[in-house]
Design an enzyme around this catalytic site. Structure first.
Site, PDB file in Angstrom:
ATOM      1  N   HIS A  78       6.057  -1.140  -2.728  1.00 54.55           N
ATOM      2  CA  HIS A  78       6.656  -1.978  -1.681  1.00 54.55           C
ATOM      3  C   HIS A  78       5.783  -1.998  -0.437  1.00 54.55           C
ATOM      4  CE1 HIS A  78       8.246   2.033  -0.732  1.00 54.55           C
ATOM      5  NE2 HIS A  78       8.596   1.610   0.474  1.00 54.55           N
ATOM      6  N   ASP A  82       3.544   3.535   4.324  1.00 56.23           N
ATOM      7  CA  ASP A  82       3.282   4.804   3.638  1.00 56.23           C
ATOM      8  C   ASP A  82       3.112   4.595   2.128  1.00 56.23           C
ATOM      9  OD1 ASP A  82       6.096   4.268   3.609  1.00 56.23           O
ATOM     10  OD2 ASP A  82       6.498   6.326   2.983  1.00 56.23           O
ATOM     11  N   HIS A  83       3.265   3.345   1.670  1.00 59.35           N
ATOM     12  CA  HIS A  83       3.072   3.061   0.241  1.00 59.35           C
ATOM     13  C   HIS A  83       1.940   2.070  -0.023  1.00 59.35           C
ATOM     14  CE1 HIS A  83       6.718   5.196  -1.138  1.00 59.35           C
ATOM     15  NE2 HIS A  83       7.012   5.035   0.139  1.00 59.35           N
ATOM     16  N   HIS A 164      15.302  -0.628  -2.561  1.00 59.31           N
ATOM     17  CA  HIS A 164      14.939  -0.028  -1.269  1.00 59.31           C
ATOM     18  C   HIS A 164      14.744  -1.064  -0.158  1.00 59.31           C
ATOM     19  CE1 HIS A 164      12.853   2.655   1.477  1.00 59.31           C
ATOM     20  NE2 HIS A 164      11.730   1.966   1.357  1.00 59.31           N
ATOM     21  N   ASP A 185      10.112   4.370  -3.335  1.00 64.36           N
ATOM     22  CA  ASP A 185      11.364   4.598  -2.612  1.00 64.36           C
ATOM     23  C   ASP A 185      12.422   3.766  -3.317  1.00 64.36           C
ATOM     24  OD1 ASP A 185       9.843   6.067  -0.902  1.00 64.36           O
ATOM     25  OD2 ASP A 185       9.790   4.558   0.691  1.00 64.36           O
ATOM     26  N   HIS A 403      17.132   5.203   0.819  1.00 66.02           N
ATOM     27  CA  HIS A 403      16.469   6.154  -0.070  1.00 66.02           C
ATOM     28  C   HIS A 403      17.535   6.789  -0.938  1.00 66.02           C
ATOM     29  CE1 HIS A 403      12.379   6.336   1.584  1.00 66.02           C
ATOM     30  NE2 HIS A 403      12.936   6.097   2.756  1.00 66.02           N
ATOM     31  N   HIS A 425       7.102  12.617  -2.351  1.00 69.45           N
ATOM     32  CA  HIS A 425       7.730  11.934  -1.227  1.00 69.45           C
ATOM     33  C   HIS A 425       8.909  12.738  -0.684  1.00 69.45           C
ATOM     34  CE1 HIS A 425       9.412   8.613   1.183  1.00 69.45           C
ATOM     35  NE2 HIS A 425       8.339   7.889   0.897  1.00 69.45           N
TER      36      HIS A 425
HETATM   37 ZN   LIG Z   1       8.277   5.825   1.601  1.00 71.97          ZN
HETATM   38 ZN   LIG Z   2       9.804   2.692   1.910  1.00 70.25          ZN
END
Ligand SMILES: [Zn+2]
Ligand SMILES: [Zn+2]
Length: 721
Positions: A78, A82-83, A164, A185, A403, A425
């Protein structure tokens, strides 16, 4: 070993049946998600994010721990930084040559988010990628729909709705029959605009799952919303400013839907302005509207008569310059963890005011101001200009992030029937607690839970069966138990087929081919055909009458002299001006008959079809022809020289079959290791080896080499050793 079953055979007990899982980021931490899975020489990278608490190179996953060139596939779940944040760097600045996949909305939002990320880059830190890099990266990203089955280099993959954020996907990758599910996530509960995560239709062998919330369980959606709205009401009614730091996309849209509905229901609040300070979000709204079909029923129904993302009570705020900060207000602003940006500026402006309040609605990562404020509740904070100011505003924390919590993860493991779980994660504590709880919950099925740190490798062994299809001639007869099948094993993308060499073209994409070689050896002096044949005869006693194609009487006489054979074979199809001599079925000499009526031959060509044996004979023939150059020698000297030459030739040829062949010229002996055994050969044919099997194999090879080197016929029953 092989055994037959319905014309398929299974190869059992695969020695390299070991899946390797290496987190390059998000191992016992939240941030820079990046997990590499390797199996059978194939590599998949799941996600390629940056760490929100770090800048520049420090924010990248540990790419140095893998060879980027070996990664076949990058699957991005996504658009959260952070991804996906390290994707342009990885694609443009490493040797990565694989393919990149995202869902359509993720790709569209990724582009927006990355432009924004580039724009707000922290001063003084390394720029990880440029506008051009991003542009080139976008061109390389392929898109995938939920449930669409894809494959690349033998890796099959498919994605499912992860719930998510818009477009978020869980990826299932299958390599050689082993399935790995990476959730990214995910949230299994539907909210105001998104559906909950799906349950894959097939069970994975390994589940790589987020553990952001450890063993915590989320409160019910209604309770959570009421608590949140209660705080907002309290802050604005006491005359304060309410700051809600949010990530520009995703949860923000959910909170806007909640606030808009609340304001609609409460006329007494309607004179208090609600702002959404994110130009990025404004630009991205178009994308949200485009992909409304990927959201849940509720929002789709609403969309039928109005645009759900067209808010009645919320104004957008492009920049703080135009913000009339007079009296109570509610402002949603990014970044979500008070990194430099609008939310940070407002926080510093309002934090000294007791009436104001800040509500953190998402997850905060270790190392950010948001985390510090929530955990330590300090009396003062240090502003970006270095000054300390008192922290008087109220601080509230509530989790709206979509989450998974403990209950969801436990249920997900249950329904997917997985036996191996890798936790990523999640910070060290959460990961550890979650591991303990899951191990306890699933002790009846001995669930294996792994919690690797960054760059640690998890290895999971799988004993799996390779099915080999038997096609064509080889399958003509129904196989009997313990029958040994003979054919060529063709493997592609972990599909194995055994066929007869003749059937290769019919049952595989391969075609049979042969390499024909021709070497033309010029002769430096004038030789007659007779001289040449007599010379070759010294080396090849084995060429017999059948091997010589005779074109006229003259050659027939020569051939007869050489072979003492009474009959010769004729082969009419050769051009008249060539004399062709077959030294073996694959090797032939062509000698051009002189055109000027003389008997002088100027060159000889050696033609052969490549095979190990034919190559040897051809080499030896060329060497023999080159020997015609040698000046006349005395008989004894010639014999000694010939011996030395042959031993050297033999050494050369042995090195083509064996490695590390040592020649002791004095004895002469050859020594080397073969199949783990020490082998000694006393020239020309004595083989010494303690292992009878190895000795036999070496002797056979030696016999072939010898045959090409020595003019003596070899006894048919084998060598003399
Ligand atoms: Zn994340
Ligand atoms: Zn996320």
């Amino acid at each position: 070993f092989f055994f037959a079953a319905n014309m398929s055979v299974k190869v059992v007990g695969d020695p390299d049946g070991q899946v390797e899982i290496i987190p390059l980021g998000s191992g016992q931490e939240v941030g820079r998600s990046c997990v590499v899975v390797r199996y059978k020489g194939k590599s998949v990278m799941f996600d390629c994010g940056v760490h929100p608490a770090h800048n520049g190179f420090d924010s990248l996953p540990y790419f140095d721990d893998v060879d980027p060139e070996s990664i076949d596939l990058l699957l991005v779940t996504h658009y959260h930084l952070d991804h996906c944040g390290a994707t342009p760097y990885f694609v443009q600045h490493t040797k990565f040559k694989g393919q990149v996949y995202m869902t359509h909305p993720t790709k569209a939002l990724f582009n927006m988010v990355m432009h924004d990320f580039m724009r707000v880059g922290v001063a003084g830190t390394t720029v990880l990628f440029t506008e051009t890099d991003l542009h080139s990266t976008m061109a390389k990203i392929e898109t995938i729909d939920y449930h669409q089955e894809m494959s690349h280099k033998g890796i099959k993959f498919k994605c499912y709705n992860a719930g998510h954020v818009l477009g978020a996907a869980m990826f299932m990758a299958e390599i050689a029959g082993i399935r790995v599910l990476y959730t990214g996530d995910y949230s299994r509960y539907p909210d105001r605009h998104l559906m909950g995560a799906e349950t894959p239709d097939v069970s994975p062998d390994v589940l790589i799952v987020e553990s952001t919330y450890g063993i915590a369980e989320h409160e019910k959606r209604e309770d959570r919303e009421n608590r949140f709205l209660g705080w907002v009401d309290k802050i604005v009614k006491r005359g304060g400013r309410c700051l809600i730091p949010v990530f520009a996309l995703g949860r923000a849209q959910e909170l806007l839907l909640i606030l808009d509905e609340h304001w609609e229901k409460h006329p007494e609040l309607q004179q208090i302005p609600v702002y959404y300070a994110s130009s990025l979000a404004k630009r991205c709204m178009m994308i949200f509207q485009t992909y409304i079909n990927m959201m849940n029923d509720r929002i789709r129904r609403q969309h039928a008569y109005e645009n759900p993302f067209h808010f009645k009570w919320i104004k957008s705020l492009d920049s703080l310059e135009y913000f009339e900060d007079a009296g109570p207000s509610v402002v949603l602003a990014s970044p979500g963890m008070l990194q430099p940006g609008v939310s940070r500026d407002l926080f510093e402006r309002w934090c000294t005011d007791q009436k104001s309040g800040c509500i953190f609605a998402g997850y905060s990562v270790e190392g950010t101001l948001a985390k510090q404020v929530c955990v330590q509740r300090p009396n003062e904070i240090v502003r970006q200009d270095g000054k300390s100011v008192p922290l008087a505003m109220s601080i509230e924390e509530i989790s709206f992030s979509a989450h998974s919590d403990f209950a969801q993860t436990r249920d997900f493991i249950d329904v997917t029937e997985v036996n191996n779980v890798v936790l990523v994660h999640g910070d060290h504590n959460n990961v550890r607690k979650l591991k303990d709880r899951l191990t306890e919950e699933f002790k009846h099925k001995k669930l294996q839970v792994y919690t690797p740190k960054n760059t640690d490798t998890v290895r999971i062994k799988f004993v799996h069966e390779n099915i080999v299809k038997v096609m064509g001639k080889v399958a003509n007869e129904y196989p009997r138990p313990n029958q040994v099948l003979k054919g060529i094993l063709v493997s592609k993308d972990f599909q194995h087929t055994i066929v007869d060499p003749e059937d290769i073209g019919t049952y595989t994409n391969l075609q049979l081919g042969a390499v024909r070689n021709t070497i033309i050896v010029p002769l430096n002096r004038d030789y007659s055909l007779r001289q040449i044949l007599l010379h070759l005869h010294k080396y090849f006693l084995s060429f017999s009458s059948q091997d010589i194609v005779v074109e006229n009487d003259e050659v027939e006489v020569v051939a007869k002299e050489i072979t003492a054979a009474s009959e010769t074979a004729a082969q009419g199809q050769q051009p008249q001006h060539f004399i062709v001599i077959h030294l073996s079925p694959e090797v032939q000499l062509s000698i051009e008959r002189p055109a000027d009526g003389t008997t002088t031959i100027r060159e000889v060509s050696v033609t052969w079809t490549t095979s190990k044996y034919a190559d040897l004979i051809a080499d030896a023939t060329v060497v023999a022809l080159l020997h015609l150059y040698a000046p006349p020698r005395t008989q004894v000297a010639a014999e000694i020289e010939d011996d030395v030459f042959r031993i050297k030739c033999m050494h050369q040829m042995l090195t083509q079959y064996f490695t590390g062949v040592h020649l002791d010229m004095a004895s002469p002996t050859f020594t080397f290791m073969y199949m783990g055994e020490k082998v000694k050969i006393m020239a020309p044919l004595m083989v010494e080896c303690s292992n009878a099997d190895v000795k036999h194999k070496v002797s056979n090879i030696l016999r072939r080499i010898f045959l090409t080197l020595y003019p003596l016929p070899i006894a048919d029953e084998g060598c003399c050793c």
